[in-house]
Design a protein around this motif. Structure first.
Motif, PDB file in Angstrom:
ATOM      1  N   GLU A  14       0.837  -1.200   0.000  1.00 27.53           N
ATOM      2  CA  GLU A  14       0.000   0.000   0.000  1.00 27.53           C
ATOM      3  C   GLU A  14       0.874   1.253   0.000  1.00 27.53           C
ATOM      4  OE1 GLU A  14      -2.633   0.159   3.359  1.00 27.53           O
ATOM      5  OE2 GLU A  14      -3.978   1.606   2.430  1.00 27.53           O
ATOM      6  N   GLY A  15       0.550   2.179  -0.881  1.00 28.33           N
ATOM      7  CA  GLY A  15       1.314   3.420  -0.977  1.00 28.33           C
ATOM      8  C   GLY A  15       2.379   3.384  -2.066  1.00 28.33           C
ATOM      9  N   ASP A  16       2.788   2.165  -2.472  1.00 31.13           N
ATOM     10  CA  ASP A  16       3.774   2.043  -3.537  1.00 31.13           C
ATOM     11  C   ASP A  16       3.090   2.198  -4.899  1.00 31.13           C
ATOM     12  OD1 ASP A  16       5.962  -0.496  -2.041  1.00 31.13           O
ATOM     13  OD2 ASP A  16       5.709   1.659  -1.667  1.00 31.13           O
ATOM     14  N   SER A  17       3.898   2.238  -5.949  1.00 28.83           N
ATOM     15  CA  SER A  17       3.353   2.262  -7.302  1.00 28.83           C
ATOM     16  C   SER A  17       3.242   0.838  -7.839  1.00 28.83           C
ATOM     17  CB  SER A  17       4.266   3.073  -8.235  1.00 28.83           C
ATOM     18  OG  SER A  17       4.246   4.430  -7.886  1.00 28.83           O
ATOM     19  N   SER A  18       2.202   0.607  -8.621  1.00 34.30           N
ATOM     20  CA  SER A  18       2.007  -0.677  -9.299  1.00 34.30           C
ATOM     21  C   SER A  18       2.255  -0.457 -10.779  1.00 34.30           C
ATOM     22  CB  SER A  18       0.575  -1.176  -9.132  1.00 34.30           C
ATOM     23  OG  SER A  18       0.169  -1.183  -7.800  1.00 34.30           O
ATOM     24  N   VAL A  19       2.912  -1.408 -11.405  1.00 35.70           N
ATOM     25  CA  VAL A  19       3.092  -1.345 -12.850  1.00 35.70           C
ATOM     26  C   VAL A  19       2.656  -2.682 -13.451  1.00 35.70           C
ATOM     27  CG1 VAL A  19       4.680  -1.040 -14.773  1.00 35.70           C
ATOM     28  CG2 VAL A  19       5.006   0.285 -12.671  1.00 35.70           C
ATOM     29  N   ILE A  20       1.688  -2.604 -14.333  1.00 36.03           N
ATOM     30  CA  ILE A  20       1.179  -3.801 -15.001  1.00 36.03           C
ATOM     31  C   ILE A  20       1.567  -3.703 -16.472  1.00 36.03           C
ATOM     32  CG2 ILE A  20      -0.861  -5.203 -15.470  1.00 36.03           C
ATOM     33  CD1 ILE A  20      -2.251  -3.575 -13.198  1.00 36.03           C
ATOM     34  N   ASP A  78       0.597   5.504  -5.784  1.00 35.53           N
ATOM     35  CA  ASP A  78       0.007   5.489  -4.441  1.00 35.53           C
ATOM     36  C   ASP A  78      -1.100   4.437  -4.344  1.00 35.53           C
ATOM     37  OD1 ASP A  78      -1.881   7.863  -2.414  1.00 35.53           O
ATOM     38  OD2 ASP A  78      -0.532   6.235  -1.815  1.00 35.53           O
ATOM     39  N   THR A  79      -0.739   3.194  -4.621  1.00 31.31           N
ATOM     40  CA  THR A  79      -1.722   2.107  -4.679  1.00 31.31           C
ATOM     41  C   THR A  79      -2.438   1.936  -3.339  1.00 31.31           C
ATOM     42  OG1 THR A  79      -0.226   1.000  -6.217  1.00 31.31           O
ATOM     43  CG2 THR A  79      -2.064  -0.279  -5.385  1.00 31.31           C
ATOM     44  N   GLN A  80      -3.748   1.814  -3.412  1.00 29.94           N
ATOM     45  CA  GLN A  80      -4.597   1.676  -2.230  1.00 29.94           C
ATOM     46  C   GLN A  80      -5.248   0.293  -2.192  1.00 29.94           C
ATOM     47  OE1 GLN A  80      -4.745   4.331   0.063  1.00 29.94           O
ATOM     48  NE2 GLN A  80      -3.084   4.971  -1.306  1.00 29.94           N
ATOM     49  N   GLY A 101      -6.397  -9.585 -22.662  1.00 31.39           N
ATOM     50  CA  GLY A 101      -5.410 -10.437 -22.043  1.00 31.39           C
ATOM     51  C   GLY A 101      -6.057 -11.280 -20.965  1.00 31.39           C
ATOM     52  N   ALA A 102      -5.253 -12.156 -20.346  1.00 32.94           N
ATOM     53  CA  ALA A 102      -5.785 -13.073 -19.329  1.00 32.94           C
ATOM     54  C   ALA A 102      -6.071 -12.371 -18.008  1.00 32.94           C
ATOM     55  CB  ALA A 102      -4.808 -14.216 -19.108  1.00 32.94           C
ATOM     56  N   GLY A 103      -5.574 -11.165 -17.860  1.00 31.88           N
ATOM     57  CA  GLY A 103      -5.817 -10.415 -16.636  1.00 31.88           C
ATOM     58  C   GLY A 103      -4.692 -10.553 -15.633  1.00 31.88           C
ATOM     59  N   THR A 104      -4.362  -9.460 -14.965  1.00 30.29           N
ATOM     60  CA  THR A 104      -3.358  -9.451 -13.905  1.00 30.29           C
ATOM     61  C   THR A 104      -4.060  -9.218 -12.584  1.00 30.29           C
ATOM     62  OG1 THR A 104      -1.667  -8.538 -15.390  1.00 30.29           O
ATOM     63  CG2 THR A 104      -1.290  -8.314 -13.010  1.00 30.29           C
ATOM     64  N   THR A 105      -3.923 -10.168 -11.673  1.00 32.46           N
ATOM     65  CA  THR A 105      -4.526 -10.016 -10.347  1.00 32.46           C
ATOM     66  C   THR A 105      -3.582  -9.206  -9.471  1.00 32.46           C
ATOM     67  OG1 THR A 105      -5.709 -12.112 -10.536  1.00 32.46           O
ATOM     68  CG2 THR A 105      -5.403 -11.220  -8.321  1.00 32.46           C
ATOM     69  N   VAL A 106      -4.032  -8.045  -9.077  1.00 34.30           N
ATOM     70  CA  VAL A 106      -3.233  -7.163  -8.220  1.00 34.30           C
ATOM     71  C   VAL A 106      -3.708  -7.293  -6.783  1.00 34.30           C
ATOM     72  CG1 VAL A 106      -2.632  -4.770  -7.714  1.00 34.30           C
ATOM     73  CG2 VAL A 106      -2.756  -5.558 -10.096  1.00 34.30           C
ATOM     74  N   THR A 107      -2.784  -7.619  -5.910  1.00 28.68           N
ATOM     75  CA  THR A 107      -3.076  -7.722  -4.483  1.00 28.68           C
ATOM     76  C   THR A 107      -2.298  -6.632  -3.762  1.00 28.68           C
ATOM     77  OG1 THR A 107      -3.328 -10.111  -4.671  1.00 28.68           O
ATOM     78  CG2 THR A 107      -3.007  -9.215  -2.456  1.00 28.68           C
ATOM     79  N   VAL A 108      -3.019  -5.813  -3.015  1.00 29.26           N
ATOM     80  CA  VAL A 108      -2.382  -4.733  -2.267  1.00 29.26           C
ATOM     81  C   VAL A 108      -2.289  -5.154  -0.815  1.00 29.26           C
ATOM     82  CG1 VAL A 108      -2.498  -2.291  -1.646  1.00 29.26           C
ATOM     83  CG2 VAL A 108      -3.370  -3.063  -3.868  1.00 29.26           C
ATOM     84  N   ARG A 109      -1.082  -5.192  -0.283  1.00 24.89           N
ATOM     85  CA  ARG A 109      -0.881  -5.607   1.106  1.00 24.89           C
ATOM     86  C   ARG A 109      -0.536  -4.394   1.967  1.00 24.89           C
ATOM     87  NH1 ARG A 109       3.687  -6.786  -1.842  1.00 24.89           N
ATOM     88  NH2 ARG A 109       5.659  -6.283  -0.840  1.00 24.89           N
ATOM     89  N   ALA A 110      -0.986  -4.453   3.198  1.00 29.58           N
ATOM     90  CA  ALA A 110      -0.770  -3.323   4.121  1.00 29.58           C
ATOM     91  C   ALA A 110       0.683  -3.208   4.546  1.00 29.58           C
ATOM     92  CB  ALA A 110      -1.667  -3.484   5.349  1.00 29.58           C
TER      93      ALA A 110
END
Lengths: 110, 113
Positions: A14-20, A78-80, A101-110
């Motif tokens: 959480e708070g970091d950037s995500s790149v897919i 700022d991923t939430q 596409g098949a999809g990217t599962t994004v999991t945001v951890r605290a």
């Protein structure tokens, strides 16, 4: 969609950037899209980019397009926890359908 | 304005039966597409209709069919159901804008026993 490839999973703090990342094959696609799917729901359009653009920014979302390499990326700043979902990249081969596409599962951890 | 509405949301059928799913697009949208979503195959395009005409069809057997009515509402039918037809069936509508954006409904989840 066999013509669109993306990694299946991404875990981010959480708070970091995500790149897919996504690669596509049809160079005739006029638009490329990012959709989000939350559990039990349909797909929601997050953003799209016109094929003659290199970058598009929309609040926390940044889309980068490398047309030469047929590479598309979505950056979420700022991923939430509410960003936890499946993200789909899609191209439009101009024949009245989108290829996903098949999809990217994004999991945001605290 | 109201979004894309799909009915029923959930249904359970047995092998060999047939099923009809309904989709009401966003008011003013004349294009309706159907997609099948499964864990193994992801999102697969079924067909697309515009003004009651099918403009494109995916690689599905003839058991899968669809139609669109003059009010743009659409139905899809699956006959002789197989276990592998268990999936989330998503309907999407599109307007006259040139971005090709699809607006999705929440889907009809079909379970075949």
């Amino acid at each position: 969609g066999e013509d669109v490839e993306q990694s299946l999973f991404l875990s981010v703090r959480e708070g970091d950037s995500s790149v897919i990342n996504c690669t596509y094959t049809d160079s005739s696609s006029t638009y490329l899209y990012w959709y989000k799917q939350e559990p039990g729901a349909g797909l929601q359009l997050l953003t799209y980019i016109f094929s003659n653009m290199d970058m598009k920014q929309d609040q926390r979302l940044t889309v980068l397009l490398n047309k030469k390499d047929k590479h598309l990326s979505l950056r979420i700043a700022d991923t939430q926890t509410g960003d936890s979902a499946i993200y789909f990249c899609a191209e439009s081969p101009n024949d009245y359908k989108l290829s996903f596409g098949a999809g990217t599962t994004v999991t945001v951890r605290a | 304005k109201a979004g894309v509405t799909q009915t029923p949301r959930y249904l359970i059928k047995t092998r060999g039966q047939q099923v009809t799913l309904s989709c009401s697009p966003i008011s003013g949208h004349r294009s309706v597409s159907w997609y099948q979503q499964t864990p193994g195959q992801g999102l697969q395009f079924l067909f697309e209709y515009f003004s009651e005409t099918q403009r494109n069809k995916g690689n599905f057997p003839g058991r899968f069919s669809g139609r669109q009515f003059s009010n743009s509402r659409s139905e899809m039918n699956v006959s002789t159901l197989e276990l592998g037809d268990s999936a989330l069936y998503l309907c999407a509508s599109s307007g006259s804008g040139d971005t090709g954006e699809l607006f999705f409904g929440e889907g009809s989840r079909l379970t075949v026993l």
